[in-house]
Design a protein around this motif. Structure first.
Motif, short mmCIF file in Angstrom:
data_model
loop_
_atom_site.label_atom_id
_atom_site.label_comp_id
_atom_site.label_asym_id
_atom_site.label_seq_id
_atom_site.Cartn_x
_atom_site.Cartn_y
_atom_site.Cartn_z
N LYS A 146 1.01 -1.40 -0.04
CA LYS A 146 0.08 -0.04 0.10
C LYS A 146 0.72 1.34 0.09
CE LYS A 146 -3.10 2.34 3.22
NZ LYS A 146 -3.76 2.29 4.52
N GLY A 147 1.92 1.24 0.71
CA GLY A 147 2.55 2.40 0.93
C GLY A 147 3.48 2.75 -0.50
N GLU A 148 3.70 1.94 -1.09
CA GLU A 148 4.55 1.92 -2.52
C GLU A 148 3.55 2.56 -3.46
OE1 GLU A 148 7.38 -1.46 -4.11
OE2 GLU A 148 5.97 -2.36 -2.64
N LYS A 149 2.16 1.99 -3.71
CA LYS A 149 1.36 2.75 -4.52
C LYS A 149 0.91 4.32 -3.94
CE LYS A 149 -0.95 -1.54 -5.39
NZ LYS A 149 -2.23 -2.74 -5.39
N LEU A 150 0.89 4.45 -2.52
CA LEU A 150 0.63 5.71 -2.24
C LEU A 150 1.65 6.87 -2.73
CD1 LEU A 150 -1.33 5.19 1.22
CD2 LEU A 150 -2.19 5.69 -0.92
N PHE A 151 3.05 6.42 -2.30
CA PHE A 151 4.29 7.19 -2.53
C PHE A 151 4.25 7.45 -4.15
CE2 PHE A 151 8.59 7.38 -3.71
CZ PHE A 151 8.94 8.63 -3.02
N PHE A 152 3.87 6.45 -5.13
CA PHE A 152 4.25 6.39 -6.38
C PHE A 152 3.05 7.64 -6.92
CE2 PHE A 152 2.28 5.23 -10.72
CZ PHE A 152 3.58 5.38 -11.50
N ALA A 153 1.94 7.52 -6.31
CA ALA A 153 0.83 8.44 -6.83
C ALA A 153 1.18 9.87 -6.43
CB ALA A 153 -0.53 8.27 -6.17
N VAL A 154 1.91 10.13 -5.38
CA VAL A 154 2.58 11.38 -4.89
C VAL A 154 3.60 11.72 -5.66
CG1 VAL A 154 3.36 12.75 -2.92
CG2 VAL A 154 1.51 11.38 -2.60
N LEU A 155 4.44 10.95 -6.02
CA LEU A 155 5.84 11.10 -6.74
C LEU A 155 5.43 11.73 -8.18
CD1 LEU A 155 8.72 11.32 -6.90
CD2 LEU A 155 8.56 8.93 -7.42
N VAL A 156 4.55 10.96 -8.81
CA VAL A 156 4.28 11.29 -10.17
C VAL A 156 3.45 12.81 -10.26
CG1 VAL A 156 2.77 10.58 -12.10
CG2 VAL A 156 4.01 9.09 -10.79
N THR A 157 2.54 13.06 -9.31
CA THR A 157 1.79 14.18 -9.23
C THR A 157 3.00 15.28 -9.12
OG1 THR A 157 0.16 13.27 -8.19
CG2 THR A 157 0.04 15.42 -8.07
N VAL A 158 3.98 15.39 -8.17
CA VAL A 158 4.83 16.50 -7.85
C VAL A 158 5.74 16.40 -8.99
CG1 VAL A 158 6.68 16.91 -6.37
CG2 VAL A 158 4.54 16.06 -5.44
N ALA A 159 6.27 15.23 -9.82
CA ALA A 159 7.09 15.39 -10.90
C ALA A 159 6.37 15.93 -11.97
CB ALA A 159 7.83 13.99 -11.23
N THR A 160 5.01 15.44 -12.19
CA THR A 160 4.54 16.01 -13.48
C THR A 160 4.09 17.68 -13.39
OG1 THR A 160 3.15 14.02 -13.82
CG2 THR A 160 2.44 15.97 -14.88
N ILE A 161 3.77 18.23 -12.19
CA ILE A 161 3.54 19.35 -11.96
C ILE A 161 4.72 20.37 -12.11
CG2 ILE A 161 2.79 21.30 -10.33
CD1 ILE A 161 0.73 19.38 -9.46
N LEU A 162 5.96 19.79 -11.54
CA LEU A 162 6.99 20.54 -11.62
C LEU A 162 7.86 20.55 -13.18
CD1 LEU A 162 9.13 19.48 -8.34
CD2 LEU A 162 8.08 21.66 -8.96
N LEU A 163 7.64 19.55 -13.83
CA LEU A 163 8.42 19.36 -15.18
C LEU A 163 7.64 19.62 -16.17
CD1 LEU A 163 10.30 15.96 -14.53
CD2 LEU A 163 11.17 18.29 -14.33
N ILE A 164 6.19 19.21 -16.29
CA ILE A 164 5.41 19.34 -17.33
C ILE A 164 4.08 19.96 -16.85
CG2 ILE A 164 4.24 18.42 -19.47
CD1 ILE A 164 6.18 16.14 -19.37
N PRO A 165 3.82 21.21 -16.31
CA PRO A 165 2.67 21.78 -15.58
C PRO A 165 1.18 21.59 -16.32
CG PRO A 165 4.36 23.35 -15.93
CD PRO A 165 5.02 22.15 -16.52
N ASP A 166 1.65 21.85 -17.88
CA ASP A 166 0.56 21.54 -18.74
C ASP A 166 -0.20 20.31 -18.68
OD1 ASP A 166 0.28 24.39 -20.25
OD2 ASP A 166 2.37 23.94 -20.47
N ALA A 167 0.26 19.36 -18.14
CA ALA A 167 -0.07 17.80 -17.98
C ALA A 167 -0.69 17.57 -16.75
CB ALA A 167 0.87 16.66 -18.22
N SER A 168 -0.64 18.53 -15.86
CA SER A 168 -1.00 18.47 -14.33
C SER A 168 -2.62 18.28 -14.47
CB SER A 168 -0.55 19.58 -13.61
OG SER A 168 -1.20 20.85 -13.99
N PRO A 169 -3.56 18.96 -15.02
CA PRO A 169 -4.89 18.65 -14.88
C PRO A 169 -5.16 16.86 -15.04
CG PRO A 169 -4.45 20.59 -16.18
CD PRO A 169 -3.24 19.97 -15.91
N LEU A 170 -4.73 16.59 -15.96
CA LEU A 170 -4.88 15.25 -16.34
C LEU A 170 -4.20 14.24 -15.27
CD1 LEU A 170 -4.94 15.03 -20.11
CD2 LEU A 170 -6.65 15.11 -18.97
#
Length: 466
Positions: free
Chosen positions: A295-319
């Motif tokens: 469970k911890g891996e899945k939750l960490f992955f969701a947060v990691l992808v969200t942060v990385a996406t907003i920082l690197l490609i903010p235009d993809a952040s809504p999706l």
């Protein structure tokens, strides 16, 4: 009484029918047949088809704003009424020009694309040379047109009908992210985390997006249109709609229909390509069982992808942000009511509104254009190349991972049609070896494809929307 009856007769929609509308009824019939009789993606094809039917029936502007509109403007200090010619469902507002009378309207508005768009829609665009006081208030003059903009001096009568307002969910980019919320709540990212190398298969399948982008450019589409057409290869309807509204809103209907039609035809399109590119022996490859992901891996992955996406490609952040929010709710296991709502009530409501809104953009005058046929053809190329790219890259991976080979069939699941593409990979494998279960293995590249397509869409928006 006679005059009233004549007015009633003149107002009947039957006298406003056009040949384009009649042709669109045939298109609607085909879509309804695919959705109802063949059950090809019925949850979306049926609302899209019915929305297209409504859009191609003269309705006197009660549901879709098609009639001329009256707007109040100011001229010589007195309110004036000006009738705007029919502009379909496109929203136009009247705004004041700058007070510099030496500039042309194009220079004043500063948006040549919008000017050209409106000049194409209106035979005689209004221009003006207004006078403003020290506070910037218009005291004399007329107005000019500019799309989707409002200012303090805007004076318009209420415009649009029921479906114009429903369509705001697409124009405001609300529906696609909400669909992603539901997809995230429905999807298990465990197979991807258990076999991280399958991310490469999801990335390889995006070659269909790139190849079609360049092909569309060769056929005369501009970069924004080409990117919107190419994304069809990702087999992700909400992403196709999201990108089209950003870069090519005039092609929304054709792109959405192509994307969802090919998604529905995944079981027919992919298997021949998969069998052509693989051998009997390769299709029988058995893969090692996946490990259990915590469970911890899945939750960490969701947060990691969200942060990385907003920082690197903010235009993809809504999706991506909404996709990961839905998945975080699912994997946290403490928000069952929210997960249930995202998976069911919200997903179903948004699906109805999204499909209907897309169908409403398919007015015959716009949809029945030569470029529509080009989009349909390029869409199937995009889908086929994406499928082939995933399969061939899986074969290439086997040259590196000889001790734990990948069944190339799961490479085709790198397109974003979740979970249909994964099921197709599994079903084709089962025909070769009924005891070989590929579904969970195929879910890895399938989920990676969803993320990859959304990231590419964000990249296109960032580089092409300016």
């Amino acid at each position: 009484m006679v005059e009233a009856f004549e007015t009633f007769i003149e107002g009947m929609g039957i006298f406003s029918l056009t040949w384009q509308m009649a042709v669109m009824w045939v298109v609607v019939s085909v879509l309804l047949y695919l959705g109802v009789a063949k059950e090809f993606e019925p949850l979306l094809l049926v609302p899209i088809a019915f929305g297209a039917l409504i859009a191609n029936i003269p309705d006197n502007g009660m549901t879709i704003a098609k009639m001329s509109r009256e707007v109040v403007s100011c001229k010589d200090g007195q309110p004036q009424k000006t009738v705007i010619r029919d502009v379909g469902a496109l929203r136009l507002h009247l705004i004041p020009l700058e007070h510099d009378k030496t500039k042309t309207p194009d220079e004043i508005v500063g948006n040549e694309a919008k000017i050209a768009e409106h000049q194409a829609l209106m035979s005689e665009p209004m221009t003006a040379k207004p006078t403003v006081d020290a506070n910037g208030k218009v005291v004399k003059g007329d107005y000019t047109l500019k799309g989707q903009a409002t200012q303090d001096y805007l004076l318009t009568a209420p415009e649009g009908g029921l479906f114009d307002f429903i369509g705001l969910g697409i124009k405001s980019e609300i529906y696609p992210p909400l669909i992603f919320l539901g997809v995230g709540a429905l999807t298990d990212f465990g197979p991807l985390l258990a076999a991280p190398r399958t991310i490469l298969l999801g990335a390889a399948a995006q070659i269909g997006v790139a190849v079609t982008f360049f092909m569309a450019l060769m056929f005369g589409f501009n970069k924004g249109e080409s990117a919107s057409i190419g994304i069809i290869g990702g087999a992700d309807g909400p992403t196709s709609i999201f990108l089209a509204m950003k870069l090519a809103p005039h092609l929304l209907g054709a792109i959405a229909v192509a994307a969802y039609t090919y998604m529905a035809l995944v079981p027919l399109i992919q298997p021949p390509i998969m069998k052509l590119l693989t051998t009997h022996k390769e299709r029988r490859i058995r893969m090692k069982s996946l490990r259990q992901v915590s469970k911890g891996e899945k939750l960490f992955f969701a947060v990691l992808v969200t942060v990385a996406t907003i920082l690197l490609i903010p235009d993809a952040s809504p999706l991506i942000g909404m996709l990961m929010l839905g998945n975080f709710l699912r994997e946290s296991r403490v928000t069952e009511r929210l997960v249930g709502a995202a998976q069911n009530e919200l997903m179903n409501i948004v699906t109805i509104l999204l499909g209907t809104s897309v169908g409403l953009t398919m007015q015959g005058e716009r949809f029945l254009q030569p470029q529509t046929a080009g989009i349909i053809c390029l869409g199937i190329v995009a889908f086929g190349v994406a499928t082939a790219g995933g399969v061939l890259f899986a074969k290439l991976m086997n040259l590196v991972w000889r001790k734990s080979p990948v069944n190339p069939l799961i490479g085709s699941a790198g397109v974003s049609a979740v979970p249909m593409a994964a099921r197709v990979s599994h079903n084709v494998g089962q025909k070769e070896d009924p005891s070989n279960y590929l579904l969970m293995h195929a879910m890895g590249p399938n989920v990676a494809g969803v993320i990859g397509t959304a990231v590419i869409a964000g990249y296109y928006i960032a580089t092409l929307s300016h």
